[in-house]
Write a protein that holds these residues in place. Sequence first.
Motif, short mmCIF file in Angstrom:
data_model
loop_
_atom_site.label_atom_id
_atom_site.label_comp_id
_atom_site.label_asym_id
_atom_site.label_seq_id
_atom_site.Cartn_x
_atom_site.Cartn_y
_atom_site.Cartn_z
N ALA A 71 0.83 -1.20 0.00
CA ALA A 71 0.00 0.00 0.00
C ALA A 71 0.87 1.26 0.00
CB ALA A 71 -0.89 0.00 1.24
N ALA A 72 0.29 2.35 -0.43
CA ALA A 72 1.00 3.63 -0.37
C ALA A 72 1.38 3.90 1.07
CB ALA A 72 0.10 4.74 -0.90
N GLY A 73 2.61 4.27 1.30
CA GLY A 73 3.08 4.54 2.64
C GLY A 73 3.63 3.33 3.37
N LEU A 74 3.34 2.14 2.86
CA LEU A 74 3.88 0.91 3.47
C LEU A 74 4.20 -0.11 2.37
CD1 LEU A 74 4.73 -0.43 6.07
CD2 LEU A 74 2.39 -1.29 6.32
N PRO A 75 5.16 0.22 1.52
CA PRO A 75 5.53 -0.73 0.47
C PRO A 75 6.24 -1.94 1.07
CG PRO A 75 7.05 1.11 0.50
CD PRO A 75 5.95 1.44 1.48
N CYS A 76 6.22 -3.03 0.35
CA CYS A 76 6.88 -4.26 0.80
C CYS A 76 8.35 -3.98 1.15
CB CYS A 76 6.82 -5.33 -0.29
SG CYS A 76 5.14 -5.78 -0.78
N ALA A 77 8.98 -3.11 0.37
CA ALA A 77 10.40 -2.81 0.57
C ALA A 77 10.68 -2.11 1.90
CB ALA A 77 10.91 -1.95 -0.59
N SER A 78 9.63 -1.70 2.63
CA SER A 78 9.86 -1.13 3.96
C SER A 78 10.52 -2.15 4.88
CB SER A 78 8.54 -0.69 4.60
OG SER A 78 7.97 0.37 3.88
N CYS A 79 10.17 -3.41 4.71
CA CYS A 79 10.73 -4.48 5.55
C CYS A 79 11.55 -5.50 4.75
CB CYS A 79 9.61 -5.23 6.27
SG CYS A 79 8.66 -4.20 7.42
N HIS A 80 11.17 -5.72 3.50
CA HIS A 80 11.80 -6.76 2.68
C HIS A 80 12.84 -6.13 1.76
CE1 HIS A 80 8.91 -9.85 3.87
NE2 HIS A 80 8.00 -8.89 3.82
N GLY A 81 14.10 -6.49 1.98
CA GLY A 81 15.18 -6.01 1.13
C GLY A 81 15.33 -6.89 -0.10
N ASP A 82 16.40 -6.67 -0.84
CA ASP A 82 16.61 -7.47 -2.05
C ASP A 82 17.42 -8.74 -1.78
OD1 ASP A 82 18.75 -5.78 -1.65
OD2 ASP A 82 19.05 -5.35 -3.77
N ARG A 83 17.58 -9.08 -0.50
CA ARG A 83 18.17 -10.37 -0.11
C ARG A 83 17.67 -10.69 1.29
NH1 ARG A 83 22.20 -6.67 0.21
NH2 ARG A 83 22.99 -7.09 -1.86
N ASN A 84 17.81 -11.95 1.69
CA ASN A 84 17.39 -12.35 3.03
C ASN A 84 18.18 -11.58 4.08
OD1 ASN A 84 15.46 -14.24 2.28
ND2 ASN A 84 16.96 -15.88 2.11
N SER A 85 17.55 -11.34 5.21
CA SER A 85 18.23 -10.70 6.33
C SER A 85 19.33 -11.64 6.84
CB SER A 85 17.24 -10.44 7.47
OG SER A 85 16.21 -9.58 7.04
N PRO A 86 20.38 -11.09 7.43
CA PRO A 86 21.43 -11.95 7.99
C PRO A 86 20.86 -12.88 9.07
CG PRO A 86 22.11 -9.65 7.98
CD PRO A 86 20.66 -9.67 7.60
N ALA A 87 21.46 -14.05 9.20
CA ALA A 87 21.01 -15.03 10.20
C ALA A 87 21.02 -14.43 11.60
CB ALA A 87 21.87 -16.28 10.14
N SER A 88 21.92 -13.49 11.85
CA SER A 88 22.00 -12.88 13.19
C SER A 88 20.74 -12.09 13.55
CB SER A 88 23.22 -11.96 13.27
OG SER A 88 23.10 -10.90 12.35
N TYR A 89 19.89 -11.79 12.57
CA TYR A 89 18.63 -11.08 12.84
C TYR A 89 17.57 -12.02 13.40
CZ TYR A 89 20.12 -6.91 10.21
OH TYR A 89 20.76 -5.78 9.76
N GLY A 90 17.84 -13.31 13.39
CA GLY A 90 16.91 -14.30 13.93
C GLY A 90 16.16 -15.04 12.83
N PRO A 91 15.54 -16.16 13.21
CA PRO A 91 14.90 -17.03 12.21
C PRO A 91 13.63 -16.46 11.60
CG PRO A 91 14.46 -17.84 14.41
CD PRO A 91 15.43 -16.71 14.56
N HIS A 92 13.06 -15.42 12.20
CA HIS A 92 11.80 -14.87 11.69
C HIS A 92 11.96 -13.47 11.12
CE1 HIS A 92 9.92 -18.38 13.36
NE2 HIS A 92 10.46 -18.11 14.53
N ALA A 93 13.20 -13.07 10.83
CA ALA A 93 13.44 -11.76 10.22
C ALA A 93 12.82 -11.74 8.82
CB ALA A 93 14.94 -11.49 10.15
N PRO A 94 12.44 -10.59 8.33
CA PRO A 94 11.83 -10.52 7.00
C PRO A 94 12.77 -11.08 5.93
CG PRO A 94 11.54 -8.44 8.14
CD PRO A 94 12.49 -9.27 8.97
#
Length: 184
Positions: A71-94
């Motif tokens: 949605a406008a103001g909350l695009p997927c890219a707000s949390c989801h980058g162009d690669r997986n989050s590092p493992a150090s962010y935990g198993p449920h990171a975006p």
Amino acid sequence: MLCAVLALAGCDTQAAPERQQAGKAAFATVHAVFQHPRCANCHIPGNSPLVTDVGVPHPMGIVRGPEGHGAAGLPCASCHGDRNSPASYGPHAPPGAPHWGLPPPSHKMAWIGLSPKDTCAMIKDRKRNGNRDLPALLKHVSEDKLVLWGWEPGGKRTPVPMPHAELVAAFKTWVDAGGPCPDA
């Protein structure tokens, strides 16, 4: 005579019934992958993506949006980058992959719970698949980084259980046979 005319027109007449059967059999593999949560969670009939291996609605009221990227103001890219989050962010990171999002509302490509026959008909329908012909569909499942993410989803997410190369081989067999849909 007809075979000679078809051959001159560039048509492949060799073993057509066998290729059709092989294409239909190969589509069973394609359908199985498409029903897996790594694919089905984003190929949804509604407007809220699903998460986890059991397909629960995305937390925080996330929606598809007008282009499939939130949605406008909350695009997927707000949390989801162009690669997986590092493992150090935990198993449920975006998780992440290039152009993270859902198919746009104009062609949702929603195949959750569809029969193989109906899934096949939908993905071949250029009005519903983003105007892709069979070679473009093959390229999409073979090369698109967001599709490839399904085999390396990060965290504790279950990857697609068959090798990506096996899906590509089955998809190619189906495309080479002309994209025949299963009978039932």
